[in-house]
Design a protein around this motif. Structure first.
Motif: not given
Ligand SMILES: [Zn+2]
Length: 274
Positions: A181-188, A136-142, A190-199, A231-234
């Motif tokens: 292309a929709m599956l792999a995101h950049g590192r920053s 969901a964090g990936h969607v919020v972060g567009r 991923e970090t943003e989505a991790d943070e949204y996800g935790a919240r 999921w681990l690969s992306t």
């Protein structure tokens, strides 16, 4: 509209897209995505992606109402939090019947997909919630919209935005599915989505460390089940990623308590797991 668009794009291009700096480029791509890709267009692309997945990847959906209700119950409070950060997303949850694939992803337009293999790989509800909140964090972060700018360039997206090419959404969707292309995101991202996800997981009262334990579990299984741990690969996981999540959780005082192993167990049994 066209004139304003081209002036804006000219400035943005000069500011970032043309530079070699990855960070500036991401900021510029985000700005272009915000300007060019509306919620409606995202939704159109998301719908096309869904059709592509159904036709080309032959995905099948879970029909069992108990499983669907279970996933919906986990995700509903997560999406309530996500809606506060990004308005106007019409979320659509799809549970894919594929016990051998450990995966979940989001596409433009708020389409979330989760495989039954991911439910089977998790040990408790907090782990499932952690992954879904991350997506969901990936969607919020567009993040997908930004990836589209990166992958298809301004011309294709300008055509989409201006309605010049009626087939643009379908073409982009086909390429998204084909190229992954929709599956792999950049590192920053991923970090943003991790943070949204935790919240979001915490706001739904789940233990936000569920995502950490799920990452660790997949890391341990890496190798024994090749091709299955999609999921681990992306989502490349290493000590830095886990340390950052732990720090983010403690610095922000995120203290969800629900783990819910007892509620996941009967669903796994239904899906044929232990
Ligand atoms: Zn991710």
């Amino acid at each position: 509209m066209q004139r304003i668009l081209s002036i804006f794009l000219g400035v943005t291009l000069a500011a970032g897209l043309a530079t070699g700096c990855a960070k500036q480029r991401i900021v510029a791509e985000k700005a272009v995505a915000d300007a060019l890709i509306s919620d409606e267009q995202e939704e159109k692309i998301g719908l096309q992606v869904k059709q592509e997945l159904e036709q080309k990847e032959k995905i099948q959906y879970v029909q069992d109402p108990a499983v669907l209700e279970y996933v919906n119950r986990i995700i509903t409070p997560i999406l309530q939090s996500a809606n506060r950060d990004r308005k106007g997303v019409k979320w659509k949850i799809n549970v894919i019947n594929d016990a051998k694939t450990v995966n979940a992803f989001a596409t433009p337009g708020g389409f979330l997909y989760v495989y039954t293999g991911l439910l089977l790989a998790a040990d408790n509800e907090a782990e499932v919630a952690g992954v879904l909140a991350h997506e969901a964090g990936h969607v919020v972060g567009r993040h997908s919209a930004r990836a589209m700018v990166n992958a298809y360039g301004l011309n294709a997206l300008a055509e989409l935005a201006l309605g010049k090419n009626p087939g643009a959404a379908a073409q982009i969707a086909a390429q998204l599915v084909g190229g992954g292309a929709m599956l792999a995101h950049g590192r920053s991202e991923e970090t943003e989505a991790d943070e949204y996800g935790a919240r979001y997981a915490t706001a739904a009262n789940y233990d936000p460390r569920g995502l950490i334990s799920f990452f660790q579990k997949l890391q341990q299984r890496q190798g024994d089940t090749p091709g299955v741990l999609k999921w681990l690969s992306t989502h490349p996981t290493n000590a830095d990623r886990i340390r950052h999540l732990e720090q983010y959780i403690s610095q922000n005082g995120l203290k969800g308590t629900e783990v819910g192993a007892d509620r996941l167990a009967p669903i796994k049994a239904k899906l044929g797991g232990k």
